[in-house]
Design a protein around this motif. Structure first.
Motif, PDB file in Angstrom:
ATOM      1  N   UNK A 299       0.831  -1.213   0.000  1.00  0.00           N
ATOM      2  CA  UNK A 299       0.000   0.000   0.000  1.00  0.00           C
ATOM      3  C   UNK A 299       0.863   1.261   0.000  1.00  0.00           C
ATOM      4  N   UNK A 300       1.864   1.279   0.895  1.00  0.00           N
ATOM      5  CA  UNK A 300       2.651   2.500   1.079  1.00  0.00           C
ATOM      6  C   UNK A 300       3.575   2.789  -0.100  1.00  0.00           C
ATOM      7  N   UNK A 301       4.087   1.762  -0.768  1.00  0.00           N
ATOM      8  CA  UNK A 301       5.036   1.983  -1.861  1.00  0.00           C
ATOM      9  C   UNK A 301       4.356   2.514  -3.117  1.00  0.00           C
ATOM     10  N   UNK A 302       3.043   2.595  -3.098  1.00  0.00           N
ATOM     11  CA  UNK A 302       2.331   3.222  -4.222  1.00  0.00           C
ATOM     12  C   UNK A 302       2.488   4.730  -4.177  1.00  0.00           C
ATOM     13  N   UNK A 303       2.589   5.288  -2.956  1.00  0.00           N
ATOM     14  CA  UNK A 303       2.596   6.744  -2.809  1.00  0.00           C
ATOM     15  C   UNK A 303       3.963   7.308  -2.432  1.00  0.00           C
ATOM     16  N   UNK A 304       4.910   6.453  -2.018  1.00  0.00           N
ATOM     17  CA  UNK A 304       6.224   6.964  -1.641  1.00  0.00           C
ATOM     18  C   UNK A 304       7.167   5.834  -1.271  1.00  0.00           C
ATOM     19  N   UNK A 305       8.462   6.166  -1.046  1.00  0.00           N
ATOM     20  CA  UNK A 305       9.439   5.137  -0.664  1.00  0.00           C
ATOM     21  C   UNK A 305       9.134   4.565   0.713  1.00  0.00           C
ATOM     22  N   UNK A 306       9.635   3.344   0.958  1.00  0.00           N
ATOM     23  CA  UNK A 306       9.366   2.631   2.203  1.00  0.00           C
ATOM     24  C   UNK A 306      10.679   2.107   2.778  1.00  0.00           C
TER      25      UNK A 306
END
Length: 426
Positions: A299-306
């Protein structure tokens, strides 16, 4: 004639001493071993004092979790009175012969009583006799004859078993090539190939660990196939006190990245509960934690680095090092399947392994006063275990770990890590 059962005794310093019980000639004086065949065997199994073996089947299917809990309970009992003055060493029975130590793995212990007193023998028999069947450990007593040859007598519990007077010769055998006897069992016991294998273990625990069902419920809510988004995913690994927390927080702030941890907060509250359980249960918990984190990564890597503070490599490295007795030389070689990333787990773009010298780790640990897991405490106290974890990390592949020296100042380490992230192929 079937080969005799064999044993691997872990000695101080990480060496493994392999020996067989029985063999050509079988039990009785006709199969007498040569006098004093190996000084190490004589030192651990012969006088002065008295030594005992306690091994039980590792279990299969639904029995493996119960067997692991029985073994952990047995270890605790052997560390309390009246056995506190005895030495306790890991002992692994393995095939291919029938009987105790044969027909599969039989983990257990060697108990050496330096006094050789009757009280220890009596207490051991009471302890084993009180263990229910199935799963009762085999109790063997070692002795030396007038020539110095070593023998093992099996104790027969009430209701049947080998005759009390039967004894078998103890003979040294070479280390089995090419792998530690427990390596073939790793994927079944602590390094799970996929989500289903880890889930199956926790399902066996729901009747006595209510939190196991809660973990399974959370995992079942996660999609089975998750994909990484377009942004970079970096896992940062390292032993305790290598600066991992500081680095992950600093890198996350520098890249404006989301910082995740494994195990994630949704199950981290139960970490202490599972840390008190045997390795097979503990590792299943941490493995499923990775799948929960993978769902968040997707989910998070769709909007920014993780940035991920520990992931699958950490779970596997600690499991391999803890499960295999002996020193680093007994780890599986590089490119062994146990070092391969699970096919159903979301993979990071880059894995960085923070390293510091043992001396630096000791300095950083002093005065921290932080709660430690069982493995982290073992790292501090046991240099051999620490070496095994470090080497296991270094042998991971697909993806492999890229080492970063975390000894310099915080700013220098941060800049090095950021450089590695921007140019991972260098």
């Amino acid at each position: 004639m079937a080969p005799p059962p064999r044993y691997a005794l872990e000695l101080p310093g990480g060496a493994l001493l392999h020996f067989a019980v029985g063999g050509a000639g079988g039990a009785g004086e006709a199969g007498a071993p040569a006098a004093r065949p190996d000084p190490r065997l004589a030192a651990w199994l012969g006088p002065p004092g008295r030594s005992y073996s306690l091994c039980a089947p590792a279990g299969a299917g639904g029995e493996r979790v119960r067997a692991a809990r029985r073994l952990q309970r047995l270890r605790g009992q052997l560390q309390r009175a009246p056995f506190r003055g005895c030495q306790l060493r890991p002992l692994l029975g393995y095939g291919p012969g029938p009987g105790p130590g044969g027909g599969g793995l039989q983990p257990g212990f060697l108990l050496r009583d330096p006094r050789g007193g009757a009280d220890t023998r009596r207490a051991l028999r009471d302890l084993v006799g009180a263990c229910p069947e199935p799963g009762r450990p085999h109790l063997g007593e070692f002795e030396a004859d007038a020539r110095g040859a070593l023998w093992q007598r099996l104790w027969a519990p009430p209701g049947g078993g080998p005759a009390r007077g039967a004894r078998s010769p103890v003979l040294p055998v070479p280390e089995p090539p090419p792998l530690h006897p427990a390596v073939p069992d790793l994927h079944r016991s602590v390094v799970f190939r996929d989500r289903d294998a880890a889930s199956a273990v926790l399902r066996e625990c729901t009747s006595f660990i209510p939190e196991a069902q809660a973990v399974l419920d959370l995992v079942d809510q996660c999609p089975r196939q998750v994909r990484k988004g377009k942004f970079q995913v970096i896992a940062i690994e390292g032993l305790d006190a290598t600066g991992k927390t500081t680095v992950t927080q600093s890198v996350s702030a520098s890249l404006n990245a989301v910082l995740l941890q494994s195990p994630p907060p949704c199950i981290r509250q139960w970490r202490q509960i599972f840390d008190e359980e045997p390795p097979i249960i503990r590792r299943a918990f941490y493995s499923l934690g990775n799948y929960l984190v993978a769902s968040e990564i997707a989910k998070e890597s769709i909007v920014g680095p993780v940035i991920v503070d520990r992931y699958w490599h950490s779970t596997a490295a600690y499991a391999i090092a803890a499960e295999l007795s002996g020193g680093p030389q007994h780890l599986p070689p590089a490119r062994h399947p146990v070092y391969q990333w699970p096919g159903d787990l979301l993979k990071p773009d880059l894995v960085l392994l923070l390293t510091v010298s043992p001396e630096e780790r000791v300095q950083r640990l002093r005065g921290r006063g932080l709660e430690q897991t069982r493995e982290e405490a073992e790292l501090e106290a046991n240099s051999i275990f620490r070496q095994k974890v470090q080497q296991a990390y270094q042998r991971m592949e697909n993806p492999s770990c890229l080492a970063v020296d975390a000894s310099p100042s915080r700013e220098e380490v941060l800049q090095t890590v950021l450089q590695r992230i921007r140019t991972p192929a260098d």
